[in-house]
Design a protein around this motif. Structure first.
Motif, PDB file in Angstrom:
ATOM      1  N   ALA A   1     -78.891  23.226 -71.092  1.00 34.63           N
ATOM      2  CA  ALA A   1     -77.511  23.713 -70.591  1.00 34.63           C
ATOM      3  C   ALA A   1     -76.472  22.956 -71.510  1.00 34.63           C
ATOM      4  CB  ALA A   1     -77.155  23.093 -69.253  1.00 34.63           C
ATOM      5  N   ALA A   2     -76.814  21.570 -72.053  1.00 32.14           N
ATOM      6  CA  ALA A   2     -75.652  21.055 -72.834  1.00 32.14           C
ATOM      7  C   ALA A   2     -75.765  21.710 -74.162  1.00 32.14           C
ATOM      8  CB  ALA A   2     -76.111  19.696 -72.913  1.00 32.14           C
ATOM      9  N   TYR A   3     -76.912  22.235 -74.796  1.00 36.21           N
ATOM     10  CA  TYR A   3     -76.987  22.705 -76.021  1.00 36.21           C
ATOM     11  C   TYR A   3     -76.509  24.145 -75.708  1.00 36.21           C
ATOM     12  CZ  TYR A   3     -78.844  25.062 -80.143  1.00 36.21           C
ATOM     13  OH  TYR A   3     -78.800  25.724 -81.313  1.00 36.21           O
ATOM     14  N   LEU A   4     -76.474  24.847 -74.926  1.00 43.64           N
ATOM     15  CA  LEU A   4     -76.087  26.262 -74.849  1.00 43.64           C
ATOM     16  C   LEU A   4     -74.354  26.247 -74.594  1.00 43.64           C
ATOM     17  CD1 LEU A   4     -78.435  28.086 -72.538  1.00 43.64           C
ATOM     18  CD2 LEU A   4     -78.242  28.049 -74.879  1.00 43.64           C
ATOM     19  N   TYR A   5     -73.846  25.115 -73.928  1.00 43.68           N
ATOM     20  CA  TYR A   5     -72.565  25.087 -73.787  1.00 43.68           C
ATOM     21  C   TYR A   5     -71.901  24.523 -75.120  1.00 43.68           C
ATOM     22  CZ  TYR A   5     -72.380  25.857 -68.668  1.00 43.68           C
ATOM     23  OH  TYR A   5     -72.214  26.291 -67.465  1.00 43.68           O
ATOM     24  N   SER A   6     -72.588  23.820 -75.997  1.00 42.57           N
ATOM     25  CA  SER A   6     -72.291  23.385 -77.250  1.00 42.57           C
ATOM     26  C   SER A   6     -72.147  24.544 -78.388  1.00 42.57           C
ATOM     27  CB  SER A   6     -72.842  22.267 -77.930  1.00 42.57           C
ATOM     28  OG  SER A   6     -74.191  22.572 -78.298  1.00 42.57           O
TER      29      SER A   6
ATOM     30  N   GLY B   1     -74.140  17.123 -68.424  1.00 43.44           N
ATOM     31  CA  GLY B   1     -75.177  15.766 -68.348  1.00 43.44           C
ATOM     32  C   GLY B   1     -76.281  15.783 -69.199  1.00 43.44           C
ATOM     33  N   GLY B   2     -76.416  16.463 -70.139  1.00 44.14           N
ATOM     34  CA  GLY B   2     -77.537  16.404 -70.840  1.00 44.14           C
ATOM     35  C   GLY B   2     -77.411  15.988 -72.481  1.00 44.14           C
ATOM     36  N   GLU B   3     -78.406  16.179 -73.069  1.00 45.54           N
ATOM     37  CA  GLU B   3     -78.402  15.974 -74.581  1.00 45.54           C
ATOM     38  C   GLU B   3     -78.611  17.245 -75.267  1.00 45.54           C
ATOM     39  OE1 GLU B   3     -77.996  14.971 -78.128  1.00 45.54           O
ATOM     40  OE2 GLU B   3     -77.677  13.229 -76.537  1.00 45.54           O
ATOM     41  N   PRO B   4     -77.533  17.678 -76.057  1.00 46.44           N
ATOM     42  CA  PRO B   4     -77.802  19.005 -76.632  1.00 46.44           C
ATOM     43  C   PRO B   4     -78.837  18.934 -77.700  1.00 46.44           C
ATOM     44  CG  PRO B   4     -75.529  18.013 -76.874  1.00 46.44           C
ATOM     45  CD  PRO B   4     -76.127  17.235 -75.819  1.00 46.44           C
ATOM     46  N   ASP B   5     -78.847  17.950 -78.551  1.00 48.92           N
ATOM     47  CA  ASP B   5     -79.740  17.876 -79.616  1.00 48.92           C
ATOM     48  C   ASP B   5     -81.267  18.052 -79.201  1.00 48.92           C
ATOM     49  OD1 ASP B   5     -77.663  17.022 -80.850  1.00 48.92           O
ATOM     50  OD2 ASP B   5     -78.296  14.978 -81.346  1.00 48.92           O
ATOM     51  N   ASN B   6     -81.396  17.969 -78.034  1.00 48.08           N
ATOM     52  CA  ASN B   6     -82.975  18.454 -77.576  1.00 48.08           C
ATOM     53  C   ASN B   6     -83.041  19.876 -77.095  1.00 48.08           C
ATOM     54  OD1 ASN B   6     -83.468  15.507 -77.421  1.00 48.08           O
ATOM     55  ND2 ASN B   6     -82.954  15.443 -75.531  1.00 48.08           N
ATOM     56  N   GLY B   7     -81.873  20.508 -77.027  1.00 47.13           N
ATOM     57  CA  GLY B   7     -81.957  21.749 -76.637  1.00 47.13           C
ATOM     58  C   GLY B   7     -83.088  22.982 -77.320  1.00 47.13           C
ATOM     59  N   PRO B   8     -82.593  22.906 -78.775  1.00 41.99           N
ATOM     60  CA  PRO B   8     -83.458  23.771 -79.626  1.00 41.99           C
ATOM     61  C   PRO B   8     -84.930  23.479 -79.340  1.00 41.99           C
ATOM     62  CG  PRO B   8     -81.711  23.032 -80.793  1.00 41.99           C
ATOM     63  CD  PRO B   8     -81.690  22.388 -79.385  1.00 41.99           C
ATOM     64  N   ALA B   9     -85.522  22.433 -79.118  1.00 37.67           N
ATOM     65  CA  ALA B   9     -86.992  22.185 -79.324  1.00 37.67           C
ATOM     66  C   ALA B   9     -87.560  22.705 -77.893  1.00 37.67           C
ATOM     67  CB  ALA B   9     -87.183  20.870 -79.474  1.00 37.67           C
ATOM     68  N   LEU B  10     -86.683  22.516 -76.789  1.00 34.62           N
ATOM     69  CA  LEU B  10     -87.014  22.930 -75.415  1.00 34.62           C
ATOM     70  C   LEU B  10     -86.982  24.302 -75.365  1.00 34.62           C
ATOM     71  CD1 LEU B  10     -84.836  20.015 -73.282  1.00 34.62           C
ATOM     72  CD2 LEU B  10     -87.387  20.259 -73.513  1.00 34.62           C
ATOM     73  N   LEU B  11     -86.049  24.861 -75.930  1.00 34.94           N
ATOM     74  CA  LEU B  11     -85.841  26.441 -75.875  1.00 34.94           C
ATOM     75  C   LEU B  11     -87.170  27.197 -76.437  1.00 34.94           C
ATOM     76  CD1 LEU B  11     -81.787  26.558 -76.509  1.00 34.94           C
ATOM     77  CD2 LEU B  11     -83.084  27.620 -74.466  1.00 34.94           C
ATOM     78  N   ALA B  12     -87.461  26.440 -77.549  1.00 33.21           N
ATOM     79  CA  ALA B  12     -88.694  27.022 -78.415  1.00 33.21           C
ATOM     80  C   ALA B  12     -90.047  26.810 -77.273  1.00 33.21           C
ATOM     81  CB  ALA B  12     -88.874  26.328 -79.719  1.00 33.21           C
TER      82      ALA B  12
END
Length: 139
Positions: free
Chosen positions: A132-137, A47-58
């Protein structure tokens, strides 16, 4: 004049190059399709947007402890590497790997395991869904 034998060599070389290029294009297309399908599945389940993941993880300092593909400067080994998380049976070795459990773990790790070394970062539930969406991708 070019002999038939020399001409035949050029044809053979051209054939090898053409077949190699075709194989690379087919594999590349397959890889892109697989990545696209993983991304779509990750969006659907987390239920999230994986494209936002890398910036959030940083931003939230995750790269300080984890190796995370696609996140610059994330090569540390304090915590486990985060590639292939979608294939894990458990999250942090304590809860079944479900999207809700992963979001909860990212957002409030001490509620899941009071003894964990993972810090509470202050990440919001919405941002945790993106992570979570980024990590699952990833694969």
């Amino acid at each position: 004049m070019i002999s038939m034998r020399a001409n035949s060599g050029w044809k053979g070389a051209f054939l090898v190059v053409a077949l190699s290029a075709t194989a690379i294009l087919v594999y590349g297309g397959y890889t892109l399709k697989a990545a696209s399908e993983r991304r779509a599945a990750a969006i659907a389940i987390a239920g999230g947007e994986p494209d936002n993941g890398p910036a959030l993880l940083a931003r939230y300092g995750c790269r300080g402890c984890h190796a995370i593909p696609g996140v610059a400067g994330a090569g540390n080994r304090v915590g486990p590497p985060l590639n292939g998380l979608g294939d894990s049976v458990y999250i942090a070795g304590v809860v079944p790997n479900t999207p809700d459990n992963l979001v909860r773990w990212i957002e409030k790790p001490h509620e899941v395991d009071p003894r964990t070394a993972m810090p509470a970062t202050g990440i919001s539930k919405s941002e945790a869904r993106d992570v979570a969406a980024y990590l699952y991708s990833l694969r």
